[in-house]
Scaffold this motif. Structure first.
Motif, PDB file in Angstrom:
ATOM      1  N   ARG A  40      -1.851  -5.893 -23.025  1.00 41.59           N
ATOM      2  CA  ARG A  40      -2.568  -6.335 -21.782  1.00 41.59           C
ATOM      3  C   ARG A  40      -1.679  -7.417 -21.091  1.00 41.59           C
ATOM      4  N   TYR A  43       0.931  -5.788 -19.152  1.00 38.38           N
ATOM      5  CA  TYR A  43       0.568  -5.015 -18.002  1.00 38.38           C
ATOM      6  C   TYR A  43       0.210  -6.118 -16.947  1.00 38.38           C
ATOM      7  N   PHE A 166      -2.640   2.182 -11.330  1.00 33.47           N
ATOM      8  CA  PHE A 166      -3.284   3.280 -12.080  1.00 33.47           C
ATOM      9  C   PHE A 166      -3.649   2.252 -13.498  1.00 33.47           C
ATOM     10  N   ILE A 167      -2.784   1.542 -14.098  1.00 35.21           N
ATOM     11  CA  ILE A 167      -2.766   0.801 -15.254  1.00 35.21           C
ATOM     12  C   ILE A 167      -4.081  -0.107 -15.037  1.00 35.21           C
ATOM     13  N   TYR A 169      -6.492   0.252 -13.091  1.00 39.25           N
ATOM     14  CA  TYR A 169      -7.904   0.966 -12.909  1.00 39.25           C
ATOM     15  C   TYR A 169      -8.339   1.395 -14.215  1.00 39.25           C
ATOM     16  N   LYS A 170      -7.445   1.669 -15.256  1.00 38.30           N
ATOM     17  CA  LYS A 170      -7.545   2.073 -16.580  1.00 38.30           C
ATOM     18  C   LYS A 170      -8.235   0.956 -17.454  1.00 38.30           C
ATOM     19  N   GLU A 171      -7.745  -0.082 -17.232  1.00 33.44           N
ATOM     20  CA  GLU A 171      -8.030  -1.104 -18.028  1.00 33.44           C
ATOM     21  C   GLU A 171      -9.372  -2.125 -17.648  1.00 33.44           C
ATOM     22  N   THR A 173     -11.785  -0.364 -16.213  1.00 31.78           N
ATOM     23  CA  THR A 173     -12.919   0.396 -16.395  1.00 31.78           C
ATOM     24  C   THR A 173     -13.212   0.775 -17.739  1.00 31.78           C
ATOM     25  N   LYS A 174     -12.468   0.191 -18.610  1.00 27.74           N
ATOM     26  CA  LYS A 174     -12.500   0.455 -20.219  1.00 27.74           C
ATOM     27  C   LYS A 174     -14.000  -0.294 -20.498  1.00 27.74           C
TER      28      LYS A 174
END
Length: 358
Positions: A40, A43, A166-167, A169-171, A173-174
């Motif tokens: 994290r 990122y 993209f990263i 968004y993925k983080e 929405t976890k």
């Protein structure tokens, strides 16, 4: 001079405040990537790089600032960044982290800071300056990634922004993990600024914006660069020992501002207190600070100068330096944390199983 003092201190204070409240610690972030597979903070660093890159190159397009990537001392960057990565583990914080944690009252960070400033000065104008110059000699002519690849720099920025988007968004929405928090004692803005836990990406966004603002503020005083820690830190000791006022540039007031901003944030959030390390930790901090100063001077930048700023400028120096900082951190983590714990565990087992003597 007045403009330089005011804008430098204000920019530094903002950075110190944000980093302290957001716990923006790259040492911990690099370490956690290896120890707990937690990416994290890394990122978050990418978010700050992307924000700064878009902002600074927009300023360049508008003609507000100018920038030249210069040449590439590849060997010095690789060796220096690796040593710097080792140093931040022993020091307990990177260059900027050491400044802002000193503002929290952490005496170990003051010890690391002393070693960092001392060695940076010795590398830039002292007894080790010839070694530094020798390592800097082999240089490749092109430092700009865009020039090497023969493409427009905005293509690289667009790729970075797409990856970071993209990263993020993925983080976000976890599935949320519930983390119990203490009952709020403040309300409104005071709660948000001094009590609420800051999300790493929010902190990174603010760091990126501050890094972008630093460019025109610094350029207005004749220093054409963004955030920088190592050279300004060395300039402080150089000024104190020579009295040369020309060494008091915008960067000096930036790093002093980090200390002020961190102190304000820590004091207001009730996190300021003097903490004295034990002897072993103190010695490690001083040794780590010296390694940081040596490595950052050799590499031409620390976790901020190379890892945040030069990466945003799409230079080989920034991205290669960042990679070898992380590699150096992981190497130190392996020997200090993993091998050290294994050795201690084996010693305990050996002690328990060995026969006692009368």
């Amino acid at each position: 001079m007045t403009q330089m003092i005011i804008t430098g201190l204000l920019c530094g204070a903002l950075l110190g405040f944000v980093m302290q409240r957001g716990r923006f610690c790259l040492t911990g972030g690099f370490r956690d990537m290896y120890l707990s597979k937690d990416n994290r903070m890394f990122y978050a660093l990418l978010v700050a790089i992307a924000v700064q890159s878009v902002g600074v190159y927009t300023l360049i397009e508008l003609g507000i600032i100018e920038y030249n990537a210069g040449t590439l001392p590849l060997f010095a960057i690789i060796i220096g960044s690796f040593i710097f990565g080792i140093g931040i583990v022993f020091a307990g914080g990177c260059a900027t982290g050491t400044w802002y944690r000193a503002g929290e009252g952490l005496i170990g960070s003051w010890i690391a800071l002393a070693g960092y400033i001392l060695m940076s000065t010795m590398m830039k104008s002292g007894v080790f300056a010839p070694i530094n110059a020798k390592f800097q000699q082999p240089q490749l002519q092109t430092n700009s990634m865009a020039d090497t690849l023969g493409i427009n720099v905005w293509i690289l920025i667009a790729i970075l922004v797409a990856i970071v988007g993209f990263i993020v968004y993925k983080e976000v929405t976890k599935p949320k993990v519930f983390i119990p928090t203490l009952k709020a004692k403040r309300t409104g803005l005071a709660h948000i600024l001094f009590e609420k836990r800051w999300h790493p990406f929010v902190t990174a966004l603010l760091v990126g914006l501050i890094a972008m603002i630093a460019w025109p503020l610094s350029a207005a005083t004749g220093r054409v660069f963004g955030l920088g820690i190592t050279t300004p830190s060395a300039n402080i000791l150089q000024y104190l020992t020579t009295g040369d006022s020309s060494l008091l540039n915008w960067g000096v007031f930036l790093v002093l501002g980090i200390l002020v901003g961190s102190f304000i944030a820590a004091k207001a959030s009730h996190e300021f207190r003097f903490r004295m390390p034990d002897v072993k930790t103190g010695l490690n901090s001083f040794a780590g600070g010296n390694l940081m100063g040596f490595g950052a001077s050799l590499a031409g930048g620390c976790s901020i100068g190379n890892g945040l700023v030069m990466t945003a400028m799409m230079t080989w120096q920034g991205w290669i330096g960042l990679a070898f900082m992380i590699l150096g951190t992981w190497t130190a983590v392996y020997f200090v944390f993993i091998r050290g714990r294994q050795k201690k565990k084996n010693t305990v087992i050996s002690t328990k199983t060995s026969p006692t003597t009368a």
